[in-house]
Design a protein around this motif. Sequence first.
Motif, PDB file in Angstrom:
ATOM      1  N   UNK A 104      47.401  39.964  49.698  1.00  0.00           N
ATOM      2  CA  UNK A 104      45.989  40.079  49.323  1.00  0.00           C
ATOM      3  C   UNK A 104      45.580  41.548  49.294  1.00  0.00           C
ATOM      4  N   UNK A 105      45.957  42.298  50.315  1.00  0.00           N
ATOM      5  CA  UNK A 105      45.617  43.726  50.354  1.00  0.00           C
ATOM      6  C   UNK A 105      46.276  44.488  49.205  1.00  0.00           C
ATOM      7  N   UNK A 106      47.420  43.988  48.741  1.00  0.00           N
ATOM      8  CA  UNK A 106      48.106  44.615  47.611  1.00  0.00           C
ATOM      9  C   UNK A 106      47.524  44.181  46.264  1.00  0.00           C
ATOM     10  N   UNK A 107      46.596  43.214  46.288  1.00  0.00           N
ATOM     11  CA  UNK A 107      45.947  42.775  45.049  1.00  0.00           C
ATOM     12  C   UNK A 107      46.719  41.753  44.254  1.00  0.00           C
ATOM     13  N   UNK A 108      47.706  41.101  44.868  1.00  0.00           N
ATOM     14  CA  UNK A 108      48.505  40.101  44.149  1.00  0.00           C
ATOM     15  C   UNK A 108      47.782  38.755  44.124  1.00  0.00           C
ATOM     16  N   UNK A 109      46.629  38.724  43.495  1.00  0.00           N
ATOM     17  CA  UNK A 109      45.773  37.537  43.544  1.00  0.00           C
ATOM     18  C   UNK A 109      45.256  37.121  42.169  1.00  0.00           C
ATOM     19  N   UNK A 110      45.059  35.835  42.025  1.00  0.00           N
ATOM     20  CA  UNK A 110      44.371  35.271  40.867  1.00  0.00           C
ATOM     21  C   UNK A 110      43.502  34.132  41.377  1.00  0.00           C
ATOM     22  N   UNK A 111      42.399  33.858  40.725  1.00  0.00           N
ATOM     23  CA  UNK A 111      41.406  32.915  41.250  1.00  0.00           C
ATOM     24  C   UNK A 111      41.286  31.705  40.328  1.00  0.00           C
ATOM     25  N   UNK A 112      41.420  30.522  40.925  1.00  0.00           N
ATOM     26  CA  UNK A 112      41.334  29.257  40.190  1.00  0.00           C
ATOM     27  C   UNK A 112      40.131  28.462  40.666  1.00  0.00           C
ATOM     28  N   UNK A 113      39.591  27.567  39.804  1.00  0.00           N
ATOM     29  CA  UNK A 113      38.407  26.803  40.193  1.00  0.00           C
ATOM     30  C   UNK A 113      38.665  25.764  41.282  1.00  0.00           C
ATOM     31  N   UNK A 114      39.936  25.380  41.483  1.00  0.00           N
ATOM     32  CA  UNK A 114      40.290  24.409  42.513  1.00  0.00           C
ATOM     33  C   UNK A 114      41.789  24.495  42.760  1.00  0.00           C
ATOM     34  N   UNK A 115      42.272  23.709  43.712  1.00  0.00           N
ATOM     35  CA  UNK A 115      43.693  23.745  44.054  1.00  0.00           C
ATOM     36  C   UNK A 115      44.569  23.436  42.836  1.00  0.00           C
ATOM     37  N   UNK A 116      44.150  22.476  42.037  1.00  0.00           N
ATOM     38  CA  UNK A 116      44.926  22.089  40.857  1.00  0.00           C
ATOM     39  C   UNK A 116      44.330  22.686  39.577  1.00  0.00           C
ATOM     40  N   UNK A 117      43.443  23.653  39.723  1.00  0.00           N
ATOM     41  CA  UNK A 117      42.714  24.172  38.575  1.00  0.00           C
ATOM     42  C   UNK A 117      43.495  25.175  37.750  1.00  0.00           C
ATOM     43  N   UNK A 118      42.894  25.540  36.640  1.00  0.00           N
ATOM     44  CA  UNK A 118      43.460  26.482  35.674  1.00  0.00           C
ATOM     45  C   UNK A 118      43.844  27.807  36.332  1.00  0.00           C
ATOM     46  N   UNK A 119      44.981  28.347  35.929  1.00  0.00           N
ATOM     47  CA  UNK A 119      45.478  29.586  36.509  1.00  0.00           C
ATOM     48  C   UNK A 119      45.893  30.573  35.422  1.00  0.00           C
ATOM     49  N   UNK A 120      45.537  31.839  35.624  1.00  0.00           N
ATOM     50  CA  UNK A 120      45.956  32.921  34.731  1.00  0.00           C
ATOM     51  C   UNK A 120      46.893  33.837  35.504  1.00  0.00           C
ATOM     52  N   UNK A 121      47.942  34.294  34.845  1.00  0.00           N
ATOM     53  CA  UNK A 121      48.801  35.301  35.452  1.00  0.00           C
ATOM     54  C   UNK A 121      48.970  36.464  34.476  1.00  0.00           C
ATOM     55  N   UNK A 122      49.185  37.659  35.028  1.00  0.00           N
ATOM     56  CA  UNK A 122      49.406  38.858  34.217  1.00  0.00           C
ATOM     57  C   UNK A 122      50.692  39.522  34.692  1.00  0.00           C
ATOM     58  N   UNK A 123      51.542  39.891  33.750  1.00  0.00           N
ATOM     59  CA  UNK A 123      52.759  40.620  34.068  1.00  0.00           C
ATOM     60  C   UNK A 123      52.946  41.765  33.086  1.00  0.00           C
ATOM     61  N   UNK A 124      53.689  42.785  33.537  1.00  0.00           N
ATOM     62  CA  UNK A 124      54.100  43.887  32.667  1.00  0.00           C
ATOM     63  C   UNK A 124      55.510  44.254  33.099  1.00  0.00           C
TER      64      UNK A 124
END
Length: 233
Positions: A104-124
Amino acid sequence: KKMATARERGATICMNHPKCSACGWHWPLEPEKVDCVEVWNSPQHTDNMICTAWWQDELRKGKKLPAVGGSDFHRDYVVAGKLDNPVTRVYAESCTQDAILSAIRAGHTTISPSVKGQTIIITSGDSIIGDTVTLSDKTEVTVKVDCLKKNQILKVIDKSGIKFSYKATKTAPYSVTLPVKEEGFISAQVEYEMRPLYNRVYGIAERKFLNSKTKGKLPAFIKSQTGAIYFEK
């Protein structure tokens, strides 16, 4: 002073709902003194949109500020429990407390509307959300949404504003790869528009229960969002 003592004892410090109309952050808005900011608090509402815009402005100033979401759960309500709305997904090396808080402190986070909700990921390349990527002529960023619903809008944000926008014509997974030419950050969010009647009723509820000052039509709301990935030369 309290925050310094907490950090000495190993605490991870989060600035909770700093732009909340009903119960905001009463200390100075100094994000450099915290480990992360709660940009999405409880079921989605206008204050969160204001908070996300403020967070993005801080990123434009060059700050690297991890983002989280929280349900701010105090008790069960008659209508429904909201313990998991929203949730923060953390990319950690293990499921231990230390590993999760470190991620979390490193910023490795993404936020979903619920446990089974939509998820976005970003990679480079091999880098993920929260990492800092060294720019080259071939630097790219890939944004993936596991299920982008029809009429939802994916927005990719950078220091200049909206880098990319796509409105879904059908419900399906979606992915886009974009070149990165400038230093700064990239984050992503999926937005949706409420139907007129629901928009009006939701607005009344915001003003009554959340002390919202919003008048008229509510803005598009965020359905899911990410922290930021950073780019430097």
